[in-house]
Design a protein around this motif. Sequence first.
Motif, PDB file in Angstrom:
ATOM      1  N   THR A 187      25.503  69.160 -60.438  1.00 18.42           N
ATOM      2  CA  THR A 187      26.650  69.403 -60.147  1.00 18.42           C
ATOM      3  C   THR A 187      27.680  68.525 -61.214  1.00 18.42           C
ATOM      4  O   THR A 187      28.435  69.219 -62.012  1.00 18.42           O
ATOM      5  CB  THR A 187      27.409  69.262 -58.996  1.00 18.42           C
ATOM      6  OG1 THR A 187      26.738  69.999 -57.981  1.00 18.42           O
ATOM      7  CG2 THR A 187      28.780  69.274 -58.821  1.00 18.42           C
ATOM      8  N   ASN A 188      27.427  67.154 -61.522  1.00 18.42           N
ATOM      9  CA  ASN A 188      28.484  66.463 -62.305  1.00 18.42           C
ATOM     10  C   ASN A 188      28.063  66.918 -63.709  1.00 18.42           C
ATOM     11  O   ASN A 188      28.851  66.474 -64.368  1.00 18.42           O
ATOM     12  CB  ASN A 188      28.231  64.899 -61.880  1.00 18.42           C
ATOM     13  CG  ASN A 188      28.809  64.639 -60.784  1.00 18.42           C
ATOM     14  OD1 ASN A 188      28.549  64.675 -59.869  1.00 18.42           O
ATOM     15  ND2 ASN A 188      30.065  64.278 -60.696  1.00 18.42           N
ATOM     16  N   ALA A 189      26.666  67.232 -64.106  1.00 24.30           N
ATOM     17  CA  ALA A 189      26.244  67.545 -65.371  1.00 24.30           C
ATOM     18  C   ALA A 189      27.017  68.855 -65.940  1.00 24.30           C
ATOM     19  O   ALA A 189      27.653  68.913 -66.811  1.00 24.30           O
ATOM     20  CB  ALA A 189      24.863  67.773 -65.552  1.00 24.30           C
ATOM     21  N   ILE A 190      27.165  69.795 -64.916  1.00 23.38           N
ATOM     22  CA  ILE A 190      27.740  70.855 -65.224  1.00 23.38           C
ATOM     23  C   ILE A 190      29.131  70.702 -65.295  1.00 23.38           C
ATOM     24  O   ILE A 190      29.897  71.294 -66.198  1.00 23.38           O
ATOM     25  CB  ILE A 190      27.459  72.003 -64.129  1.00 23.38           C
ATOM     26  CG1 ILE A 190      26.156  72.504 -64.042  1.00 23.38           C
ATOM     27  CG2 ILE A 190      28.388  73.429 -64.300  1.00 23.38           C
ATOM     28  CD1 ILE A 190      25.760  73.240 -62.916  1.00 23.38           C
ATOM     29  N   GLY A 191      29.896  69.858 -64.399  1.00 20.79           N
ATOM     30  CA  GLY A 191      31.132  69.400 -64.593  1.00 20.79           C
ATOM     31  C   GLY A 191      31.641  68.818 -65.892  1.00 20.79           C
ATOM     32  O   GLY A 191      32.958  69.130 -66.182  1.00 20.79           O
ATOM     33  N   LEU A 192      30.777  68.423 -66.681  1.00 18.78           N
ATOM     34  CA  LEU A 192      31.329  68.118 -68.150  1.00 18.78           C
ATOM     35  C   LEU A 192      31.774  69.183 -68.897  1.00 18.78           C
ATOM     36  O   LEU A 192      32.663  69.158 -69.902  1.00 18.78           O
ATOM     37  CB  LEU A 192      29.766  67.495 -68.769  1.00 18.78           C
ATOM     38  CG  LEU A 192      29.441  66.100 -68.281  1.00 18.78           C
ATOM     39  CD1 LEU A 192      28.070  65.914 -69.094  1.00 18.78           C
ATOM     40  CD2 LEU A 192      30.331  65.127 -68.826  1.00 18.78           C
ATOM     41  N   SER A 193      31.401  70.270 -68.693  1.00 20.16           N
ATOM     42  CA  SER A 193      31.899  71.506 -69.438  1.00 20.16           C
ATOM     43  C   SER A 193      33.265  71.955 -68.912  1.00 20.16           C
ATOM     44  O   SER A 193      33.802  72.956 -69.398  1.00 20.16           O
ATOM     45  CB  SER A 193      30.645  72.559 -69.511  1.00 20.16           C
ATOM     46  OG  SER A 193      30.546  73.281 -68.164  1.00 20.16           O
ATOM     47  N   ILE A 194      33.390  71.494 -67.604  1.00 23.01           N
ATOM     48  CA  ILE A 194      34.757  72.129 -66.899  1.00 23.01           C
ATOM     49  C   ILE A 194      35.944  70.997 -67.237  1.00 23.01           C
ATOM     50  O   ILE A 194      36.903  71.500 -67.447  1.00 23.01           O
ATOM     51  CB  ILE A 194      34.473  72.220 -65.433  1.00 23.01           C
ATOM     52  CG1 ILE A 194      33.304  73.324 -65.127  1.00 23.01           C
ATOM     53  CG2 ILE A 194      35.808  72.507 -64.616  1.00 23.01           C
ATOM     54  CD1 ILE A 194      32.829  73.409 -63.782  1.00 23.01           C
ATOM     55  N   THR A 195      35.618  69.855 -67.074  1.00 29.24           N
ATOM     56  CA  THR A 195      36.557  68.635 -67.214  1.00 29.24           C
ATOM     57  C   THR A 195      36.388  67.979 -68.348  1.00 29.24           C
ATOM     58  O   THR A 195      36.630  68.372 -69.533  1.00 29.24           O
ATOM     59  CB  THR A 195      36.622  67.992 -65.946  1.00 29.24           C
ATOM     60  OG1 THR A 195      35.585  67.206 -65.738  1.00 29.24           O
ATOM     61  CG2 THR A 195      37.097  68.754 -64.803  1.00 29.24           C
TER      62      THR A 195
END
Length: 350
Positions: A187-195
């Motif tokens: 989740t937090n790895a994917i979050g890099l592309s969101i925030t």
Amino acid sequence: MPELAQDPALRSESYDEIAKDLQRLRFDAGDIPYAEIVRRIAEHREQNGVPASASRPARTTVYDAFRLGRSRVNPTLVGEIVRALGVSEADVALWEARCLQARRQHDAEPPTGVPLPGAERIEAKRKPKQATLRASIILMVACVGINVAGFSIVPWLSLPLYLDMVGTAIAALVLGPWYGVAVGLATNAIGLSITDSSSIWFGLVNIVGALIWGYGARRFRMCQTFSRYVLLNAIVAVACTLVATTLLVLLFNGATGHAAEQTTDALVDMGEPLTLAVFISNLVHSLTDKGLTAFAALGAMGFVSRWFEVPFYVSLVETQPDGLLRLANMFDARKALASRAHARAVRDAL
């Protein structure tokens, strides 16, 4: 009230039909709580000589009699339930006969397959393991999707919540702590592309939450009762707050632009030290967030329990407040009872 034809053996029955009729009967009787049904059954048993210590059925057992999709129903228990809902003794016998007829029809259904000899039988035994692994992967992917959805919705709506650990909780509780860790890190790895790059640091929060949920449920038996489950989620909230506060103060000067930080700003303006303001703000919002997560995860466990064995789920559901049981059963009941008029029409047709 739903009744049988003169000869129960002449009528086609199914467990789902019986469950729907039980739902109708319960609503017609005044939407009686499951706890009250349990109390009435216990009272009747005691009047018939059953010791008080053995007279009370489990509330989840009574609740399950109203649930669709059953493969077995206890005729005696169904008779006790309808008696508790106010039907006559003659009608109690009819309900029990319906259950026996449904059992005869269910047992008479032809088998879907035949035993396989030799190597084919060995291969067939391997399939459930493959299916379980595949189901586990599907569940983990779904959990990551749930986390990412919450992660994305929060800044879009400027919510003072987090909602990025619902999937982590589901995976940790259903599959185990390290599955939850994997979901949290993804989740937090994917979050890099969101925030921005701050997302990866807060993967530590997801890890801590997953380990506490997973080991708390399995090793420390914190999901054996509903009150302990609530306590477990409060512990997760406190632990995540400690980790998040440390990261915010040491790496981000107390803020990353989250909507919940308005509380931090207000506390600082009141003269509170930054660290204490960050901790209090995060704790307040985390307790709310983990409370919502707890109920979302509980609902998800009920849904996935048809594919996964969740050993503590039955005791967890049995000890939750009766209102939550009624809420869980509401959708099935409302589908069966679109209106009181519809219920009467169905009853008359039967």
